[in-house]
Design an enzyme around this catalytic site. Structure first.
Site, PDB file in Angstrom:
ATOM      1  N   HIS A   6       1.024  -1.089  -0.021  1.00 39.34           N
ATOM      2  CA  HIS A   6       0.052   0.006   0.038  1.00 39.34           C
ATOM      3  C   HIS A   6       0.899   1.157  -0.134  1.00 39.34           C
ATOM      4  O   HIS A   6       1.479   1.416   0.927  1.00 39.34           O
ATOM      5  CB  HIS A   6      -1.193   0.007   1.172  1.00 39.34           C
ATOM      6  CG  HIS A   6      -2.260  -1.045   0.964  1.00 39.34           C
ATOM      7  ND1 HIS A   6      -3.332  -0.663   1.699  1.00 39.34           N
ATOM      8  CD2 HIS A   6      -2.405  -2.328   0.672  1.00 39.34           C
ATOM      9  CE1 HIS A   6      -4.100  -1.568   1.238  1.00 39.34           C
ATOM     10  NE2 HIS A   6      -3.603  -2.442   0.549  1.00 39.34           N
TER      11      HIS A   6
ATOM     12  N   TYR B 102      -9.677   5.563   6.367  1.00 38.19           N
ATOM     13  CA  TYR B 102     -10.015   6.199   7.747  1.00 38.19           C
ATOM     14  C   TYR B 102     -11.051   7.291   7.669  1.00 38.19           C
ATOM     15  O   TYR B 102     -10.586   8.248   7.144  1.00 38.19           O
ATOM     16  CB  TYR B 102      -8.666   6.812   8.397  1.00 38.19           C
ATOM     17  CG  TYR B 102      -7.673   5.521   8.656  1.00 38.19           C
ATOM     18  CD1 TYR B 102      -6.844   5.168   8.029  1.00 38.19           C
ATOM     19  CD2 TYR B 102      -7.479   5.072   9.938  1.00 38.19           C
ATOM     20  CE1 TYR B 102      -5.867   3.981   7.892  1.00 38.19           C
ATOM     21  CE2 TYR B 102      -6.496   4.016  10.346  1.00 38.19           C
ATOM     22  CZ  TYR B 102      -5.786   3.502   9.380  1.00 38.19           C
ATOM     23  OH  TYR B 102      -4.836   2.609   9.769  1.00 38.19           O
TER      24      TYR B 102
ATOM     25  N   PRO C  62      -5.443   0.613  18.036  1.00 40.40           N
ATOM     26  CA  PRO C  62      -5.197   0.313  16.903  1.00 40.40           C
ATOM     27  C   PRO C  62      -5.247   1.137  15.552  1.00 40.40           C
ATOM     28  O   PRO C  62      -4.548   0.899  14.472  1.00 40.40           O
ATOM     29  CB  PRO C  62      -6.570  -0.692  16.440  1.00 40.40           C
ATOM     30  CG  PRO C  62      -7.466  -0.471  17.517  1.00 40.40           C
ATOM     31  CD  PRO C  62      -6.845  -0.052  18.724  1.00 40.40           C
TER      32      PRO C  62
ATOM     33  N   LYS D 251       0.054   0.096  15.097  1.00 36.53           N
ATOM     34  CA  LYS D 251       1.330   0.138  15.311  1.00 36.53           C
ATOM     35  C   LYS D 251       1.840  -1.282  16.258  1.00 36.53           C
ATOM     36  O   LYS D 251       2.973  -1.701  16.442  1.00 36.53           O
ATOM     37  CB  LYS D 251       2.001   1.239  16.223  1.00 36.53           C
ATOM     38  CG  LYS D 251       1.949   2.549  15.462  1.00 36.53           C
ATOM     39  CD  LYS D 251       3.524   2.432  14.922  1.00 36.53           C
ATOM     40  CE  LYS D 251       3.575   3.493  13.660  1.00 36.53           C
ATOM     41  NZ  LYS D 251       3.202   2.810  12.392  1.00 36.53           N
TER      42      LYS D 251
ATOM     43  N   TYR E 171       3.287   6.837  10.136  1.00 33.98           N
ATOM     44  CA  TYR E 171       2.534   5.559   9.787  1.00 33.98           C
ATOM     45  C   TYR E 171       3.530   4.510   9.190  1.00 33.98           C
ATOM     46  O   TYR E 171       3.473   3.440   9.383  1.00 33.98           O
ATOM     47  CB  TYR E 171       1.558   5.961   8.876  1.00 33.98           C
ATOM     48  CG  TYR E 171       0.400   4.833   8.603  1.00 33.98           C
ATOM     49  CD1 TYR E 171      -0.927   5.075   9.254  1.00 33.98           C
ATOM     50  CD2 TYR E 171       0.429   3.824   7.917  1.00 33.98           C
ATOM     51  CE1 TYR E 171      -2.045   4.099   9.224  1.00 33.98           C
ATOM     52  CE2 TYR E 171      -0.516   2.681   7.823  1.00 33.98           C
ATOM     53  CZ  TYR E 171      -1.814   3.054   8.411  1.00 33.98           C
ATOM     54  OH  TYR E 171      -2.531   1.943   8.341  1.00 33.98           O
TER      55      TYR E 171
END
Ligand code: APR
Ligand code: PHB
Length: 395
Positions: free
Chosen positions: A75, A203, A295, A299, A387
């Site tokens: 991704h 998200y 979550p 991580k 991220y």
């Protein structure tokens, strides 16, 4: 009673315990892994699914990344949604790095297969574990099964037994400091038999609460809804779940999650948790036994991988050259990374969730922050570099 000897006794066969045992094996260090549950249970439990580039590299360097490279989904970014509009966070463009979507249970399967192929000593359904003598030269793990107690004599013990394990409780009273934050919500998660209708994770901020669109493979989608922390899953029919997912996720451009058979559903609580230090005497904590992150920042598994990377390197240095320095600074080295991941996970969580009964000021501030992040290359780069994973510290 049977007596066994090993260099490192590892409690727990999650990603932390299995990867540690494998990394130690690569350095010629013997370990015994004790796991309360069955092999099938460990291999089937659905958990996290995003690997930072550092974790992928670690798995590849350790020779266990072959299936991950074949089946993992690369991704290059994620999408953040606000008011029904998705905005891309282009990781590769901003940081030169990407993440890989590959289920935690797949990592566990690969590691178990490899440990067994290397004749590793993994003991599933081991019985009741307790530990003794962590401040002596030869700590012991006692394993009680059907009234029989095995004694495992170790040089060191690694507590990789997750949040509910026993190792953290073996620290003497007064040694550990606990840092904790709970959140007034949980996640209702479903696993769906449906091809992803979107290449990247979404998200989504929504007035009714956060929603996440994720995936596991070209045929399996994973979705989450912010819910009450004590939500009763029996009150959520499939229809109710889909209606809520569509309300929160459907976008102005017509994109919506594709429905399919729900294979699994469950509710997870959200908390941030850290203990300090991670070591006392000859007991070392790694993974969820020492820290939990909400979550939202993906991580959890990556922190577990980083801990055992440092621990295996430190034990390697000790056994090969007698150099104790990295083992002594293990806790400090891990905690630097842990706190950065804690900060990021807390920030992503605060940015995207609905906080019931919060002052109107905070709701406005949250929206302003999201709009700022989405419009600023500097803010997006900060999100992206956290991220995809901060670089590992040199030891
Ligand atoms: N004796 C033996 N085994 C135990 C005991 C015990 N007393 N208590 C717990 N265990 C086992 C659990 O059954 C589990 O298999 O320890 C293992 C711990 O594994 P995880 O909970 O997966 O923890 P860890 O390996 O640290 O991995 C962290 O898990 O929760 C996710 O998001 C988190 O991805 C992260 C990862
Ligand atoms: C998941 O796919 O389970 C997942 C993905 C991203 C997250 C959390 C969970 O932030």
């Amino acid at each position: 009673m049977a007596r066994f000897e090993t260099q490192v006794g590892v409690v727990g066969a999650g990603p932390a315990g299995l990867m540690l045992s494998h990394l130690l094996h690569l350095r010629g260090i013997h370990s015994i892994v004790l796991e309360a549950k069955s092999r099938a249970y460990c291999e089937e439990r659905v958990r996290a699914g995003v690997l930072e580039h550092t974790s992928v590299q670690m798995l590849n360097d350790a020779g266990v990344g072959e299936r991950l490279e074949r089946e993992g989904l690369r991704h290059d970014g994620i999408e953040l949604g606000l008011n029904g509009v998705r905005h891309r966070v282009p990781f590769v463009e901003l940081t030169g790095k990407y993440v890989t979507v590959y289920g935690q249970q797949e990592v566990v399967k690969d590691l178990i297969a490899r440990r067994l192929a290397d004749r590793g000593d993994l003991r599933f359904e081991c019985g009741e574990v307790s530990i003794e003598g962590i401040d002596s030269e030869k700590p012991r793990i006692l394993v009680n099964r059907d009234g029989q107690t095995d004694e495992i004599h170790c040089d060191y013990i690694a507590g990789c037994d997750g949040f509910h394990g026993i190792c953290r409780g073996a620290f003497p009273e007064g040694v550990l400091s606990l840092y904790e934050r709970s959140y007034p919500f949980g996640w209702l998660g479903i696993l769906v038999e449906a091809a992803p209708s979107q290449k990247e994770l979404v998200y989504m901020h929504h007035p009714r609460g956060f929603a996440l669109y994720s995936m596991r493979s070209p045929k399996i989608t994973r979705l989450y809804l912010q819910c009450k922390p004590d939500e009763d899953i029996r009150e959520w029919s499939d229809d109710r779940i889909w209606t809520e997912l569509h309300t929160r996720l459907n976008c102005e451009d017509g994109w919506r999650p594709v429905e399919g058979r729900i294979l699994q559903k469950g509710v997870t609580g959200m908390r941030s948790f850290v203990v300090e230090p991670l070591q006392y005497g000859r007991l070392f904590l790694a993974g969820d036994s020492a820290h939990i992150v909400p979550p939202t920042g993906a991580k959890g598994m990556n922190l577990a991988m980083a801990d055992v990377h440092y621990l295996s390197n430190a034990l390697g240095a000790l056994y090969v050259t007698g150099d104790e320095r990295n083992l002594k600074s293990y806790s400090e080295t891990c905690l630097r990374r842990i706190w950065k991941a804690q900060r990021f996970s807390w920030w992503m969580t605060s940015l995207l969730h609905r906080f019931e009964n919060e002052p109107a000021f905070d709701r406005k501030r949250q929206l302003a922050e999201l709009e700022y992040v989405l419009s600023s290359r500097a803010a997006l780069t900060s999100l992206a570099e956290n991220y995809v994973g901060l670089p590992l510290d040199r030891q």
